[in-house]
Design an enzyme around this catalytic site. Structure first.
Site, mmCIF file in Angstrom:
data_model
loop_
_atom_site.group_PDB
_atom_site.id
_atom_site.type_symbol
_atom_site.label_atom_id
_atom_site.label_comp_id
_atom_site.label_asym_id
_atom_site.label_seq_id
_atom_site.Cartn_x
_atom_site.Cartn_y
_atom_site.Cartn_z
ATOM 1 N N HIS B 190 15.354 -68.542 -5.616
ATOM 2 C CA HIS B 190 15.883 -67.039 -5.244
ATOM 3 C C HIS B 190 16.408 -67.220 -3.801
ATOM 4 O O HIS B 190 15.968 -67.839 -2.956
ATOM 5 C CB HIS B 190 14.516 -66.221 -5.142
ATOM 6 C CG HIS B 190 14.535 -65.009 -4.604
ATOM 7 N ND1 HIS B 190 14.880 -63.717 -5.308
ATOM 8 C CD2 HIS B 190 15.024 -64.474 -3.293
ATOM 9 C CE1 HIS B 190 14.761 -62.586 -4.738
ATOM 10 N NE2 HIS B 190 15.043 -63.213 -3.450
ATOM 11 N N ASP B 316 13.761 -59.354 -14.449
ATOM 12 C CA ASP B 316 13.233 -59.471 -13.046
ATOM 13 C C ASP B 316 11.989 -58.096 -12.933
ATOM 14 O O ASP B 316 11.705 -57.691 -11.865
ATOM 15 C CB ASP B 316 14.202 -58.883 -12.035
ATOM 16 C CG ASP B 316 14.039 -59.774 -10.438
ATOM 17 O OD1 ASP B 316 12.959 -60.440 -10.417
ATOM 18 O OD2 ASP B 316 14.814 -59.317 -9.686
#
Lengths: 317, 435
Positions: B190, B316
């Site tokens: 990320h 997500d």
């Protein structure tokens, strides 16, 4: 004695959450109604009964002296029962959420809740959970509509108009709800709005809100009719946004020398509380061009007008 | 597994069979028996199937490989009130997802082989779809010390990531990439520099300025991604950008791929279908990390999925309850659920002509399978029978109360959608059917 106001203006909304969305006519209606309260407030008998029987709660999650006092006086002069709640006394300290506080207060059947909160959007969130009218007394860096209205009233009384004036707003634009509400109101009313600040205190994208951006204060003040100074929070002066208090005062503090760049009849405003010697010199703050004390006076009148105009739209009004 | 229907053979007839693993899009039938795909061709017919076969007339609906969601946050262990493998898998099945790749941001974090083992056992006993964990890249997700990549991989971890956290220390990242290469382990990262993001809660720019919210600059993502790509150049590790959201990041990915690095990238369904304007008046369900970006960025991401520059599309999925979402915007937790709506939200792009259905399905099935070394994502005979049936044209309005996830923080509440999954088959068993 209860004089019926000449203006029969009604704000046909349940809440006043921001200047954004208000029409030009609504702003003019509120300012005209405010004028009547300016007169009333200068008389010995200041009391009206238009809010008699109504309950007003001032719910302040952030400390405030002038705004809270101003709303309290406004409500009392219109005959409402006013209750003050602030962070120090409320159960927010005990971990109760904003929404639970809203639901609890709502159950007590208030007619109007005045809210100040440190988070942008918090007042709107609360307004969705209650059945009464909500007035935003400042939410985060978002809006502070009654401040913009009182500033507009102050300007209009001194300059006779808003349209066509050049208004320069100086200081911490990034964190300022006063700046946002004023930018929107002044644009709606046809004024030219400038902002002056170090780039670290300007939100990227600010130019899209209809302002001219200046980093040099003298340039930004050139030809201005109104200079609006903003408060710089002390915790932002220590190197995080600007290097030091001294440097900020040197480049962005309003003193007589910098003010000379504005029009000779330019007027100076500050929403308070002032950091004298930082963003504004005492000589300017207390000088002949200063409207700071008038702003406070207008504050009470404008808040009475907002309460009155909203209450005319309440059920059973 | 729970709630199993009997594993009878299934014949899906009159289907439009789309198999992105073979660039196949044809009318035909598909036969499933003993948990594997037997054959797919035109006119298998009821005569040529084993006795007791369930015959399903698809009436022209799409039959495709089950989806593999490469990035879903499940609350187990530690936050079962938000989501369990059971609830997440129900949501997955209803959304056509037959494999969930769960993230290690749990409590405790998935940073020990024993936790990987727990997760896999727990999922096996309670989930109705396949579940594979990604394990922590660093111990406790602290970004300081490398986790036991070899042992974790041996225990079943399919990739390594610090979930929604970025490893800010470049030395730690370099060593992890170097070490992971020896085990052919994939690192998913990320990329969001926490210092540059600072107090930012939505995309920096006009809309943040209007709302009085502190903006998070796109550069916080791109700088971290750029750093990572340089480290990949130094180390030769396999690297997956876990969630790219802006046009500038796409440029970085393109250069990495042009240089021949083993770099892939994912986009979340949220960033492909929503933009910063959807935050509207402080909708906390649209508060995400990285934040929703500008419309130009969204359009660039969609084009990148269509062209294959973005390899995978993921949900997500991040369940948050009212206690963490019903707050002022800046104070609310980021994240949105999405495993159940990933495909239907993606169909908006297909119906709008922005992307071919086969390209979307490839990014949601074939590509993730390849990256993670999983056997699904294909309809080839002999492959595991993870298969979905999609009605492309069914119009419906999303009612959050009907979602299977324990939390209802969907940015698509009350959205008008076209198309839905009507049947989900996992290992040859029908685990979801919309009737």
């Amino acid at each position: 004695m209860n004089i019926v106001p000449k203006s029969s203006f009604v704000l046909s909304r349940r809440h006043l959450l921001g200047i954004d969305g208000l029409t030009r006519d609504e702003i003019v209606g509120l300012l005209d109604l405010s004028e009547e309260f300016v007169e009333l407030n200068r008389q010995i008998e200041k009391k009206r009964s238009s809010l008699r029987g109504r309950t007003q709660i001032n719910l302040f999650f952030e400390v405030s002296t002038r705004t809270q006092a101003s709303f309290e006086l406004a409500g009392k002069r219109l005959g409402a029962d006013v209750m003050n709640m602030s962070t120090g006394t409320s159960s927010m300290r005990k971990g109760e959420t904003l929404m639970d506080t809203a639901i609890t207060l709502n159950a007590m059947h208030p007619d109007i809740i005045i809210v100040r909160h440190h988070a942008s959007g918090a007042v709107e969130l609360l307004a969705r959970k209650v059945d009464c009218s909500v007035i935003n007394a400042g939410d985060g860096a978002h809006e502070h509509p009654t401040q913009a209205l009182l500033d507009a009233l102050t300007i209009r009384r001194n300059k006779g108009r808003l349209e066509g004036l050049t208004v320069t707003i100086c200081g911490d634009i990034l964190h300022s709800r006063v700046a946002r509400s004023n930018i929107i109101l002044l644009n709606t009313m046809g004024a030219r709005v400038r902002v002056v600040a170090p780039s670290t205190l300007l939100p990227p994208g600010i130019e899209r809100l209809g302002v001219e951006v200046f980093r040099d204060m003298r340039e930004g003040l050139r030809g201005a009719d109104i200079v609006m100074m903003l408060r710089l929070q002390r915790e932002r002066m220590n190197g995080s946004f600007v290097p030091s208090l001294q440097e900020y005062a040197a480049y962005f503090g309003l003193d007589a020398k910098k003010l000379a760049y504005a029009k000779p009849d330019a007027l100076v405003m500050h929403p308070g509380p002032m950091n004298r010697g930082v963003e504004i010199d005492s000589a300017v703050a207390d000088g002949a061009q200063s409207l700071v004390r008038q702003q406070v006076e207008m504050g009470v009148a404008v808040r009475m007008a907002v309460l009155e105009a909203l209450s005319r739209n309440l059920p059973n009004a | 597994m729970m709630m199993l229907s009997e594993r009878r053979p299934i014949l899906l007839t009159n289907a439009r069979i789309i198999d992105p693993s073979r660039d196949l899009d044809m009318a035909g039938d598909l036969l499933i028996a003993d948990g594997v795909i037997r054959e797919s061709k035109r006119g298998i017919g009821a005569a040529g199937v084993p006795e007791g076969t369930e015959i399903v007339d698809c009436k022209g609906k799409v039959v495709a490989p089950g989806l593999i969601d490469m990035r879903a946050f499940v609350g187990e262990p530690g936050a079962e009130y938000r989501e369990t493998f059971a609830s997440a898998s129900q949501a997955a099945a209803a959304g056509g997802v037959t494999t969930i790749v769960c993230q290690p941001d749990t409590n405790p974090a998935i940073d020990e082989p024993a936790v990987v083992d727990f997760v896999m056992r727990r999922a096996r006993d309670t989930a109705i779809v396949h579940v594979h964990p990604m394990a922590a890249l660093t111990k406790g997700l602290k970004g300081e010390e490398m986790a036991a990549i070899g042992l974790l991989k041996a225990a079943g971890a399919v990739a390594f990531t610090d979930g929604a956290k970025s490893v800010t220390n470049a030395q730690v990242m370099r060593r992890a990439l170097t070490y992971a290469r020896d085990f052919d382990a994939l690192i998913a990262h990320h990329t969001e520099d926490p210092d540059l993001t600072g107090e930012g809660v939505m995309n920096e720019g006009e809309f943040a300025a209007r709302l009085g919210l502190i903006g998070a600059p796109k550069a916080a993502e791109t700088i971290m991604l750029e750093r990572d790509i340089r480290l990949v150049g130094l180390t030769g590790g396999r690297y997956h950008a876990a969630s790219v959201t802006c046009a500038e990041s796409l440029e970085v990915v393109r250069r990495a791929k042009d240089a021949g690095f083993a770099v892939t990238a994912a986009a979340s369904i949220n960033h492909l279908t929503l933009n910063e304007v959807d935050v509207g008046s402080y909708r906390t369900f649209c508060k995400l990390t990285p934040p929703l970006r500008a419309e130009e960025d969204r359009a660039a991401l969609v084009a990148a999925v269509a062209s294959g520059l973005i390899d995978t599309v993921m949900s997500d999925h991040d369940p948050q309850d009212v206690e963490t979402k019903r707050l002022p915007f800046a104070e609310a937790a980021p994240g949105a659920i999405g495993i159940e709506t990933m495909l239907v939200a993606g169909l908006r792009l297909v119906h709008g002509g922005a992307i071919e259905l086969a390209a979307l399905l490839k990014a949601m099935s074939t590509r993730p399978a390849g990256l993670l070394g999983l056997p699904g994502g294909t309809l080839k005979p002999g492959s595991p029978a993870d298969v979905i049936v999609i009605d492309l044209d069914a119009p419906w309005v999303l009612d959050p109360a009907e979602l299977k996830s324990k939390c209802k923080n969907t940015p698509f509440d009350e959205a008008r959608l076209t198309g839905r999954v009507t049947r989900t088959i996992v290992a040859g068993r029908t685990v979801y059917e919309y009737v």
